[in-house]
Write a protein that holds these residues in place. Sequence first.
Motif, PDB file in Angstrom:
ATOM      1  N   ALA A 129       0.825  -1.136   0.044  1.00 51.72           N
ATOM      2  CA  ALA A 129       0.026  -0.001  -0.041  1.00 51.72           C
ATOM      3  C   ALA A 129       0.957   1.291  -0.088  1.00 51.72           C
ATOM      4  N   LEU A 130       0.310   2.297  -0.684  1.00 42.77           N
ATOM      5  CA  LEU A 130       0.895   3.583  -0.587  1.00 42.77           C
ATOM      6  C   LEU A 130      -0.045   4.572  -0.063  1.00 42.77           C
ATOM      7  N   CYS A 131       0.410   5.321   1.122  1.00 46.27           N
ATOM      8  CA  CYS A 131      -0.317   6.193   1.792  1.00 46.27           C
ATOM      9  C   CYS A 131       0.065   7.787   1.254  1.00 46.27           C
ATOM     10  N   ILE A 132      -0.992   8.481   1.090  1.00 41.73           N
ATOM     11  CA  ILE A 132      -0.610  10.031   0.402  1.00 41.73           C
ATOM     12  C   ILE A 132      -1.506  10.754   1.483  1.00 41.73           C
ATOM     13  N   ILE A 133      -0.892  11.859   2.196  1.00 38.97           N
ATOM     14  CA  ILE A 133      -1.730  12.906   2.730  1.00 38.97           C
ATOM     15  C   ILE A 133      -1.970  14.246   1.790  1.00 38.97           C
ATOM     16  N   ASN A 134      -2.927  14.536   1.526  1.00 40.67           N
ATOM     17  CA  ASN A 134      -3.050  15.790   0.484  1.00 40.67           C
ATOM     18  C   ASN A 134      -4.483  16.509   0.669  1.00 40.67           C
ATOM     19  N   PRO A 135      -4.484  17.781   0.989  1.00 41.27           N
ATOM     20  CA  PRO A 135      -3.126  18.657   1.491  1.00 41.27           C
ATOM     21  C   PRO A 135      -2.504  17.968   2.569  1.00 41.27           C
ATOM     22  N   GLY A 136      -1.325  18.510   2.813  1.00 42.75           N
ATOM     23  CA  GLY A 136      -0.159  17.788   3.527  1.00 42.75           C
ATOM     24  C   GLY A 136      -0.357  17.923   5.034  1.00 42.75           C
ATOM     25  N   ASN A 137      -0.187  17.043   5.801  1.00 33.67           N
ATOM     26  CA  ASN A 137       0.099  17.329   7.243  1.00 33.67           C
ATOM     27  C   ASN A 137       1.251  16.298   7.520  1.00 33.67           C
ATOM     28  N   PRO A 138       2.384  16.899   8.094  1.00 27.59           N
ATOM     29  CA  PRO A 138       2.602  18.217   8.780  1.00 27.59           C
ATOM     30  C   PRO A 138       3.158  19.299   7.950  1.00 27.59           C
ATOM     31  N   THR A 139       3.042  19.200   6.507  1.00 24.03           N
ATOM     32  CA  THR A 139       3.891  19.711   5.509  1.00 24.03           C
ATOM     33  C   THR A 139       3.052  20.862   4.920  1.00 24.03           C
ATOM     34  N   GLY A 140       1.771  20.907   4.849  1.00 20.02           N
ATOM     35  CA  GLY A 140       1.117  21.936   4.229  1.00 20.02           C
ATOM     36  C   GLY A 140       0.987  22.140   2.656  1.00 20.02           C
ATOM     37  N   GLN A 141       1.590  21.310   1.923  1.00 14.18           N
ATOM     38  CA  GLN A 141       1.718  21.375   0.507  1.00 14.18           C
ATOM     39  C   GLN A 141       0.118  20.895   0.047  1.00 14.18           C
ATOM     40  N   VAL A 142       0.029  21.404  -1.231  1.00 14.68           N
ATOM     41  CA  VAL A 142      -1.321  20.798  -2.075  1.00 14.68           C
ATOM     42  C   VAL A 142      -0.602  20.268  -3.099  1.00 14.68           C
ATOM     43  N   GLN A 143      -0.766  19.020  -3.265  1.00 18.29           N
ATOM     44  CA  GLN A 143      -0.193  18.157  -4.792  1.00 18.29           C
ATOM     45  C   GLN A 143      -0.822  18.651  -5.700  1.00 18.29           C
ATOM     46  N   SER A 144      -0.128  18.835  -6.966  1.00 20.89           N
ATOM     47  CA  SER A 144      -0.646  19.188  -8.226  1.00 20.89           C
ATOM     48  C   SER A 144      -1.333  17.938  -8.911  1.00 20.89           C
ATOM     49  N   ARG A 145      -2.071  18.264 -10.047  1.00 20.43           N
ATOM     50  CA  ARG A 145      -2.904  17.319 -10.406  1.00 20.43           C
ATOM     51  C   ARG A 145      -1.780  16.117 -11.100  1.00 20.43           C
ATOM     52  N   GLN A 146      -0.910  16.632 -11.838  1.00 19.62           N
ATOM     53  CA  GLN A 146       0.335  15.874 -12.337  1.00 19.62           C
ATOM     54  C   GLN A 146       0.901  15.025 -11.469  1.00 19.62           C
ATOM     55  N   CYS A 147       1.144  15.606 -10.350  1.00 20.39           N
ATOM     56  CA  CYS A 147       1.814  14.604  -9.289  1.00 20.39           C
ATOM     57  C   CYS A 147       0.744  13.525  -9.019  1.00 20.39           C
ATOM     58  N   ILE A 148      -0.327  13.666  -8.654  1.00 20.59           N
ATOM     59  CA  ILE A 148      -1.517  12.768  -8.550  1.00 20.59           C
ATOM     60  C   ILE A 148      -1.590  11.767  -9.452  1.00 20.59           C
ATOM     61  N   GLU A 149      -1.473  12.015 -10.584  1.00 23.47           N
ATOM     62  CA  GLU A 149      -1.481  11.322 -11.799  1.00 23.47           C
ATOM     63  C   GLU A 149      -0.294  10.517 -11.800  1.00 23.47           C
ATOM     64  N   ASP A 150       0.826  11.009 -11.762  1.00 25.05           N
ATOM     65  CA  ASP A 150       2.076  10.261 -11.475  1.00 25.05           C
ATOM     66  C   ASP A 150       1.897   9.159 -10.415  1.00 25.05           C
ATOM     67  N   VAL A 151       1.434   9.528  -9.366  1.00 23.05           N
ATOM     68  CA  VAL A 151       1.262   8.407  -8.253  1.00 23.05           C
ATOM     69  C   VAL A 151       0.289   7.557  -8.591  1.00 23.05           C
ATOM     70  N   ILE A 152      -0.756   7.702  -9.150  1.00 24.66           N
ATOM     71  CA  ILE A 152      -1.591   6.646  -9.514  1.00 24.66           C
ATOM     72  C   ILE A 152      -1.067   5.779 -10.632  1.00 24.66           C
ATOM     73  N   ARG A 153      -0.476   6.373 -11.481  1.00 31.73           N
ATOM     74  CA  ARG A 153       0.385   5.390 -12.759  1.00 31.73           C
ATOM     75  C   ARG A 153       1.392   4.441 -12.059  1.00 31.73           C
TER      76      ARG A 153
END
Lengths: 489, 489
Positions: free
Chosen positions: B229-253
Amino acid sequence: HAHQPNDVIRKIVLTIDTMNPRVKNVEYAVRGPIVQRAMQIEKELREGLKKPFTEVIKANIGDAHAMGQQPITFFRQVLALCSYPELLNENMFPEDAKNRARRILHACGGGSVGAYSASQGIDCVRQDVACYIERRDGGVPCDPDNVYLTTGASDGIVTMLKLLVCGEGASRTGVMISIPQYPLYSAALAELGAVQVNYYLNEEKCWSMDLSELESSLAEARKHCNPKALCIINPGNPTGQVQSRQCIEDVIRFAAKERLFLMADEVYQDNVYAEGCQFHSFKKVLFELGPEYSDNVELASFHSTSKCYMGECGFRGGYMEVINMDAEVQAQLSKLVSVRLCPPVPGQALMDLVVNSPQPGEPSHITFMKERTATLSLLAEKAKLTEQILNTVPGITCNPVQGAMYSFPNISLPEKSIKEAKALGQAPDMFYCMNLLEETGICLVPGSGFGQKDGTYHFRMTILPPTDKLKILLAKVKEFHQKFTQQYS
Amino acid sequence: HAHQPNDVIRKIVLTIDTMNPRVKNVEYAVRGPIVQRAMQIEKELREGLKKPFTEVIKANIGDAHAMGQQPITFFRQVLALCSYPELLNENMFPEDAKNRARRILHACGGGSVGAYSASQGIDCVRQDVACYIERRDGGVPCDPDNVYLTTGASDGIVTMLKLLVCGEGASRTGVMISIPQYPLYSAALAELGAVQVNYYLNEEKCWSMDLSELESSLAEARKHCNPKALCIINPGNPTGQVQSRQCIEDVIRFAAKERLFLMADEVYQDNVYAEGCQFHSFKKVLFELGPEYSDNVELASFHSTSKCYMGECGFRGGYMEVINMDAEVQAQLSKLVSVRLCPPVPGQALMDLVVNSPQPGEPSHITFMKERTATLSLLAEKAKLTEQILNTVPGITCNPVQGAMYSFPNISLPEKSIKEAKALGQAPDMFYCMNLLEETGICLVPGSGFGQKDGTYHFRMTILPPTDKLKILLAKVKEFHQKFTQQYS
């Protein structure tokens, strides 16, 4: 790591073959296949399907409000005030309800029940719980630092088991539980990978605990695991007995001698109906046995907002008290509960009201006592009624429902029905209960879901339906049992 | 089974040596030693002890109401109505609040929030959640049967991990989590005995996810465990970033290619502040990638009542949606959640209001929108303010707080302070935060509690204190950092 061939075809990660096998071993009869079928039948009835009955009567779960029991007015007033503190400015609520709400809100971060509380629970609620326990136990001291608020009693029980359970092979932790048991225990043990060590309650003696049974069960278990804890449910679920003071003493002496951690599930402490029966908390008896016991025997006891006269299951409130817990272990417990942040705050507020209910002289006291007494008297009546009617049925034998909310009658099943059940791969009492459900709309849980002596059959039935429905239910069970017996003779 | 010698002396069963070692491995910094010390200091202040400050300012936990954020009026009105339905007869509540309450109560057993709900959650609430998800994701269908209400998001995450985690030795389940991470993940993995597989977020690129980092982390993990399994926190805790659509696509692929179960922690989905940033749900992106992905990749996504504009942590409400879960596994999931009976019903009611908030034309709509917008605008301001002020401090570098509720600035620590910390057996940033607390009363969580690249140091600070207090806090942090740097140079 092996890939199952079907994973490859379906391209998925999590299959029945790759998932956690411990979860697969979990069973929970109270919400099992019979209840799923009952819900399906309800849907069929709504859709206009013709059945030999017009409604499903659910006596499968100790859910008082679902069966029409009314909430305690005072409790709900305070909860409304806590949810929407603007109501404190209105004249519609009694002053004691407002005072309770102010006190709870004052103890909440930012004065809001929407803030996290301390993980162990709100300070003042734990103090109120400690006072309640001291009053209940005739002055035996209770330290609020030993009180942990929980998400219902189930949460506390599972948390304690998590601390206890470890090891592999012959050093796997064993946990002694009564049979019949409440299936949360077997489910939690399966999930944690512990060894379930069964001890049988004595049905002939009204489901009491036998010392000799405890001894032989423990001796047998020690051959293949490391038994560490002994769980008791008193008043009993699913069996409705109230253990005698003598019996509790015996159990404590046994635990001390054999060095077992005691877990006392006392969520039905106000549900005692039978003449001559009384609730004795394990803690009180422990302290009355003197320092040899009260300084040494480790005990966790559990209570909840879900049962007794309040029946507030939906709020998931509860507490546990730990006694003689090693300080380092208790620090680990405090750390463990912090991961889940806190129990639901409305449930904590409700727990506070249960342990700090209206006192004589306060404006809500009379109404509160009236509601409380009415609920408990009605339950006592229904306990008696259930026992009496079931015992008029040839082939059904029902112990007195001394306490809690359940009867667990013994049912004789004809050999032919047992054979037919086995041919279907069903437990015989599951076959019986399924037939009962299909023919009458009555939803009970088969004894096999709780455990029972081999060759005996039971069902668990709550005493919670309103009296008129309970009478119908009992009449239908009677009729069904006779018909079923005839059909398979 | 071995008896430890100290057990015999103390005559107790459960000691630090006999307890479950997995529980000992659990750590949870958000409520760790620094927060315990903060509570102690608060007590000392109440007792009149002189300190260089008059109050403790807690910026350690995402607890909006505790920091003075006001609850949404409409939500609390409906909750009060649900708690005490007598209020439905009063003229003090708007009609839409009454309608919501009636609908929820009608779906409860016996019309009471005190009844247990279905274990998966109240039917109509799950339907409302499904509609919300469909709206949010531009029409991607959502089946209410795939929605499970939970006791906060934590409960859902732990439940999913329970299904996934098994095996021993080289076939132990591995779960990939971001570093820095929210320590619920490491705590749950420790308790379940899974292998924590770290992948590092790229601090230089505003805490984004690097595909190459995911690949190398996975390749390394496969040498000694079975990553599932791969866990993602978005928007990020503790880091406060918002992942881009491209990044999410990459993660899914990546998950599809490597056959990993995706767990998307999306509890901050409304907390997006930065220009050009937008929340993209994993589910929406998954479906936009087409059937090759949307028919195959397994995803569980989590939401909660605790964050966003409502901040109702105390109610412990939440839901998870599972997508492409094997039918047999999902039946096991449904069974598993039934053991704990149901999530708290007031939390379910609140979740319903979040996903079914007042609509244009309804009497509460204007007030609701005003309150919601005000809260989110204020958070956006405070996010900006935090980043700006922290970046004026020499030795502190803070990424933009694009979303969520936290900044996670990088702090340069002088060598001498690092040595002194190590001599005390403390992580250098723990030493820093402890000093900050003692000198200024400000409670932050050291980066070591979340994980960080070796040799880098951080702290997590919430942006939740009221603006005036936040300004004081930031000024004090600035002053302290300069003093600390000087002192240890």
